[in-house]
Design an enzyme around this catalytic site. Structure first.
Site, PDB file in Angstrom:
ATOM      1  N   CYS A  10       9.437   1.727   3.326  1.00 39.78           N
ATOM      2  CA  CYS A  10      10.317   0.603   3.674  1.00 39.78           C
ATOM      3  C   CYS A  10      11.713   1.095   3.949  1.00 39.78           C
ATOM      4  CB  CYS A  10      10.336  -0.414   2.555  1.00 39.78           C
ATOM      5  SG  CYS A  10      11.136   0.201   1.080  1.00 39.78           S
TER       6      CYS A  10
ATOM      7  N   SER B 209       5.345  -6.941   3.268  1.00 39.61           N
ATOM      8  CA  SER B 209       5.884  -7.301   4.585  1.00 39.61           C
ATOM      9  C   SER B 209       6.700  -8.591   4.509  1.00 39.61           C
ATOM     10  CB  SER B 209       4.734  -7.485   5.572  1.00 39.61           C
ATOM     11  OG  SER B 209       3.926  -8.560   5.158  1.00 39.61           O
TER      12      SER B 209
ATOM     13  N   PHE C  97       0.810  -1.227   0.000  1.00 38.79           N
ATOM     14  CA  PHE C  97       0.000   0.000   0.000  1.00 38.79           C
ATOM     15  C   PHE C  97       0.841   1.274   0.000  1.00 38.79           C
ATOM     16  CE2 PHE C  97       0.968  -0.051   4.537  1.00 38.79           C
ATOM     17  CZ  PHE C  97       1.106   1.292   4.811  1.00 38.79           C
TER      18      PHE C  97
ATOM     19  N   GLU D 103       8.987  -4.016  13.010  1.00 38.78           N
ATOM     20  CA  GLU D 103       8.881  -2.885  12.086  1.00 38.78           C
ATOM     21  C   GLU D 103       7.613  -2.125  12.491  1.00 38.78           C
ATOM     22  OE1 GLU D 103       7.912  -3.830   7.988  1.00 38.78           O
ATOM     23  OE2 GLU D 103       9.070  -2.131   7.273  1.00 38.78           O
TER      24      GLU D 103
ATOM     25  N   GLU E  53      -4.940  -3.810  -2.068  1.00 39.40           N
ATOM     26  CA  GLU E  53      -6.393  -3.593  -1.987  1.00 39.40           C
ATOM     27  C   GLU E  53      -6.726  -2.350  -1.168  1.00 39.40           C
ATOM     28  OE1 GLU E  53      -4.521  -5.707  -0.506  1.00 39.40           O
ATOM     29  OE2 GLU E  53      -5.387  -6.588   1.310  1.00 39.40           O
TER      30      GLU E  53
ATOM     31  N   LYS F 280      -1.245  -7.399  -9.227  1.00 42.82           N
ATOM     32  CA  LYS F 280      -2.209  -7.446  -8.104  1.00 42.82           C
ATOM     33  C   LYS F 280      -1.828  -6.302  -7.173  1.00 42.82           C
ATOM     34  CE  LYS F 280      -2.973  -8.416  -4.322  1.00 42.82           C
ATOM     35  NZ  LYS F 280      -3.396  -7.402  -3.318  1.00 42.82           N
TER      36      LYS F 280
HETATM   37  P1  NAD Z   1       1.560  -6.587   3.066  1.00 42.36           P
HETATM   38  O1  NAD Z   1       2.574  -7.654   3.127  1.00 42.36           O
HETATM   39  O2  NAD Z   1       0.475  -6.597   4.085  1.00 42.36           O
HETATM   40  O3  NAD Z   1       0.823  -6.596   1.641  1.00 42.36           O
HETATM   41  C1  NAD Z   1       1.564  -6.705   0.449  1.00 42.36           C
HETATM   42  C2  NAD Z   1       0.701  -7.428  -0.585  1.00 42.36           C
HETATM   43  O4  NAD Z   1       0.429  -8.756  -0.112  1.00 42.36           O
HETATM   44  C3  NAD Z   1      -0.634  -6.763  -0.827  1.00 42.36           C
HETATM   45  O5  NAD Z   1      -0.895  -6.759  -2.211  1.00 42.36           O
HETATM   46  C4  NAD Z   1      -1.623  -7.631  -0.062  1.00 42.36           C
HETATM   47  O6  NAD Z   1      -2.885  -7.699  -0.659  1.00 42.36           O
HETATM   48  C5  NAD Z   1      -0.981  -9.005  -0.072  1.00 42.36           C
HETATM   49  N1  NAD Z   1      -1.279  -9.769   1.146  1.00 42.36           N
HETATM   50  C6  NAD Z   1      -1.584  -9.286   2.376  1.00 42.36           C
HETATM   51  N2  NAD Z   1      -1.767 -10.305   3.241  1.00 42.36           N
HETATM   52  C7  NAD Z   1      -1.562 -11.442   2.559  1.00 42.36           C
HETATM   53  C8  NAD Z   1      -1.588 -12.819   2.916  1.00 42.36           C
HETATM   54  N3  NAD Z   1      -1.871 -13.218   4.147  1.00 42.36           N
HETATM   55  N4  NAD Z   1      -1.307 -13.733   1.969  1.00 42.36           N
HETATM   56  C9  NAD Z   1      -1.005 -13.356   0.701  1.00 42.36           C
HETATM   57  N5  NAD Z   1      -0.987 -12.056   0.311  1.00 42.36           N
HETATM   58  C10 NAD Z   1      -1.250 -11.101   1.227  1.00 42.36           C
HETATM   59  O7  NAD Z   1       2.366  -5.201   3.089  1.00 42.36           O
HETATM   60  P2  NAD Z   1       1.776  -3.736   3.181  1.00 42.36           P
HETATM   61  O8  NAD Z   1       1.267  -3.521   4.575  1.00 42.36           O
HETATM   62  O9  NAD Z   1       0.875  -3.451   2.047  1.00 42.36           O
HETATM   63  O10 NAD Z   1       3.105  -2.874   2.947  1.00 42.36           O
HETATM   64  C11 NAD Z   1       3.994  -2.549   3.965  1.00 42.36           C
HETATM   65  C12 NAD Z   1       5.153  -3.509   4.052  1.00 42.36           C
HETATM   66  O11 NAD Z   1       5.830  -3.566   2.803  1.00 42.36           O
HETATM   67  C13 NAD Z   1       6.213  -3.108   5.064  1.00 42.36           C
HETATM   68  O12 NAD Z   1       6.672  -4.246   5.727  1.00 42.36           O
HETATM   69  C14 NAD Z   1       7.307  -2.508   4.205  1.00 42.36           C
HETATM   70  O13 NAD Z   1       8.599  -2.547   4.780  1.00 42.36           O
HETATM   71  C15 NAD Z   1       7.228  -3.380   3.015  1.00 42.36           C
HETATM   72  N6  NAD Z   1       7.823  -2.732   1.853  1.00 42.36           N
HETATM   73  C16 NAD Z   1       9.045  -3.162   1.448  1.00 42.36           C
HETATM   74  C17 NAD Z   1       9.668  -2.553   0.374  1.00 42.36           C
HETATM   75  C18 NAD Z   1      11.028  -2.987  -0.072  1.00 42.36           C
HETATM   76  O14 NAD Z   1      11.429  -2.623  -1.158  1.00 42.36           O
HETATM   77  N7  NAD Z   1      11.751  -3.762   0.718  1.00 42.36           N
HETATM   78  C19 NAD Z   1       9.031  -1.491  -0.282  1.00 42.36           C
HETATM   79  C20 NAD Z   1       7.773  -1.086   0.156  1.00 42.36           C
HETATM   80  C21 NAD Z   1       7.175  -1.720   1.224  1.00 42.36           C
END
Ligand code: NAD
Length: 505
Positions: free
Chosen positions: A289, A234, A157, A389, A184, A181
């Site tokens: 991140c 994440s 997000f 985090e 959401e 994808k």
């Molecule tokens: P998230 O892991 O909750 O969601 C990421 C994606 O995974 C979304 O599209 C979501 O719909 C999907 N998702 C969520 N739960 C899921 C599940 N149980 N099973 C399968 N898919 C699932 O992450 P977020 O909260 O949207 O974003 C923040 C996180 O992303 C932080 O941890 C941040 O550090 C990380 N991030 C990392 C980078 C990098 O380059 N290392 C860059 C941006 C964000």
């Protein structure tokens, strides 16, 4: 999932085979403005049949797209970068409405993605093979970098413009087709970028979009016709995606969570260093991140804490649309509760709450998910605020007696996304660059995200997979290297006879 009660809100469409279509799903959730709680749209959780249809469209389009001339592909991205520039204001406004970050920061989000689109338009120079002449008499060997087929991307997000643009432009420029994808939580700006991509000339089926959560992600990981998966999000979800998609035989890259540390040396330029630290810790409400979440103050730099706190207190907390806002809302009510819960845990674990940003007064936006800048000092490993985090505007301060102790402190943390040092000593900076075990290193640069001439290079627990997004590495990620060893017989050359050895002659 929120069961939507606002049927009047616009629906976010799927993109399948070049058409923006309404999902037939019975599961939907609201896209909510985090500063006001206004419902902006409803987003579907795509059905298994819709995921299949998106992949099938990609598979069909691949037959012709993979053979499309490199110049044709490059020109689409030249047009695309122009369209993004022309729509910058509109894109940033959409992004701020659904995600919360300030308008200038939303422009930055789009701009960092735009840079990758520009990079994609240089694909002719990036997707070049190698040739060795006369590896044996009259024999040449050369490589071709061929696209894989249907690739997929799953995005978080926090950068709803930049991170989708890390993925599909380079995948498509290298000759693949794509199923995206988006998050959401804020899919609207991503969809607008997809509309512009089609307007730029990306043919039907080359770019497809499905929405959803866990089920759709799992369907992507398992799908037999998807060849590669790029994930950003994440660590928990990324590890799951990596394992599941790898097991299904796919190439996978996962960029994941972080705990980014900076060292502030006592010889640093105080004013510039403190300002840089604050911008990196509290910009985007700490939801980057590469946000700075731990600062290790070395020696006398520990005396700068009161000044750091006063500067942080002066930052303006308000909606991203308000002029002069430094810190916008967190993306959701759940994110706000989580961050507030971690602040409670920090106090309970014995850290000193030097600045409490909970429950700030934000005139005109009383319903927003705001947490103001929060600073803990005396933070130690083992405390929840250090181990997790936080992904909010919470800065942890730790202390070290010298640079060696500070480097050891950072290297003991499992994450390796980004880090920085503030110093005026070239020797200290070089020692840090050499000895620190983190992928992206800043020297007096607080958020060292590389421009697309290089690849994003987080490491250790922040990354799974060898190759990073954009830069040169991503060209390898999205292509298969084929080596061709060729001999052309001259009709009048004397035949060599049968060769039963492995050597070429
Ligand atoms: P998230 O892991 O909750 O969601 C990421 C994606 O995974 C979304 O599209 C979501 O719909 C999907 N998702 C969520 N739960 C899921 C599940 N149980 N099973 C399968 N898919 C699932 O992450 P977020 O909260 O949207 O974003 C923040 C996180 O992303 C932080 O941890 C941040 O550090 C990380 N991030 C990392 C980078 C990098 O380059 N290392 C860059 C941006 C964000």
């Amino acid at each position: 999932m929120d069961a939507s009660t606002t049927p009047q809100a616009a629906t976010v469409k799927l993109l399948i085979g070049g058409q923006f279509v309404e999902s037939q799903s019975t599961q939907w959730r609201d896209v909510v403005n985090p500063a006001t709680q206004q419902v902006l749209a409803r987003v579907p959780f795509a059905t298994p049949a819709e995921v299949d249809a998106a992949v099938a469209a990609g598979k069909e389009a691949f037959k012709t797209w993979r053979k499309t001339a490199i110049g044709t592909r490059a020109r689409i991205f030249l047009k695309y970068q122009q369209l993004i520039r022309e729509h910058m204001g509109e894109l940033a406004a959409l992004l701020t409405a659904e995600q919360g970050k300030t308008l200038p920061d939303a422009e930055g989000d789009v701009f960092r993605g735009l840079e990758v689109v520009e990079h994609a338009s240089a694909i002719g120079n990036l997707q070049l093979g190698e040739l060795a002449n006369n590896v044996a008499a009259g024999v040449d060997t050369y490589t071709v970098m061929q696209p894989l087929g249907v690739c997929a991307g799953i995005t978080p997000f926090n950068f709803p413009a930049m991170i989708p643009l890390w993925m599909f432009p380079m995948a498509i420029a290298t000759g693949n087709t794509f199923v995206l994808k988006p998050s959401e939580q804020d899919p609207m700006v991503t969809m607008r970028l997809c509309e512009l991509a089609l307007e730029a000339g990306i043919p039907p089926g080359v770019l497809n979009v499905v929405h959803g959560g866990e089920d759709v992600v799992n369907a992507i990981c398992d799908h037999k016709d998807i060849k590669a998966v790029s994930f950003v999000g994440s660590t928990k979800v990324g590890t799951h995606v990596y394992n599941r998609a790898s097991l299904a035989g796919k190439r996978v890259q996962c960029m994941m969570g972080a705990k980014n540390h900076a060292i502030v040396m006592p010889d640093a330029n105080k004013e510039q260093s403190l300002n840089a630290v604050l911008g990196a810790a509290f910009g985007a409400a700490g939801q980057r991140c590469m946000a700075l979440s731990v600062v290790v103050l070395v020696g006398e730099a520990q005396q700068w804490i009161p000044e750091l706190v006063e500067k942080a207190r002066a930052l303006k907390v308000s909606a991203g649309t308000e002029k002069g806002t430094d810190v916008g809302p967190l993306v959701s009510c759940a994110a706000r509760s989580r961050v507030e819960g971690l602040i409670e845990r920090g106090i309970a674990d014995g850290a000193t709450l030097a600045l409490d940003g909970r429950n700030p007064t934000v005139p005109g936006f009383e319903k927003g998910n705001f947490v103001g800048p929060t600073i803990f000092s005396g933070v130690k490993p083992g405390m929840s605020i250090y181990e997790q985090e936080i992904f909010g505007p919470v800065l942890c301060l730790a202390a070290a007696k010298d640079i060696d102790e500070a480097i050891e402190f950072i290297n003991s943390n499992p994450n390796g996304n980004g880090t920085a040092i503030f110093t005026q000593s070239g020797a200290a900076a070089r020692k840090f660059q050499e000895e620190i075990d983190v992928g992206q290193v800043g020297i007096n640069v607080p958020i060292p995200v590389p421009v697309p001439l290089f690849s994003f290079s987080g490491s250790r627990a922040s990354k799974l997979g060898d190759l990073g997004p954009y830069g040169k590495q991503v060209v390898l990620f999205y292509t298969q290297t084929k080596t061709v060893t060729a001999r052309w017989f001259d009709d009048d050359t004397t035949a060599h006879g049968v060769n039963t050895t492995i050597s070429l002659r």
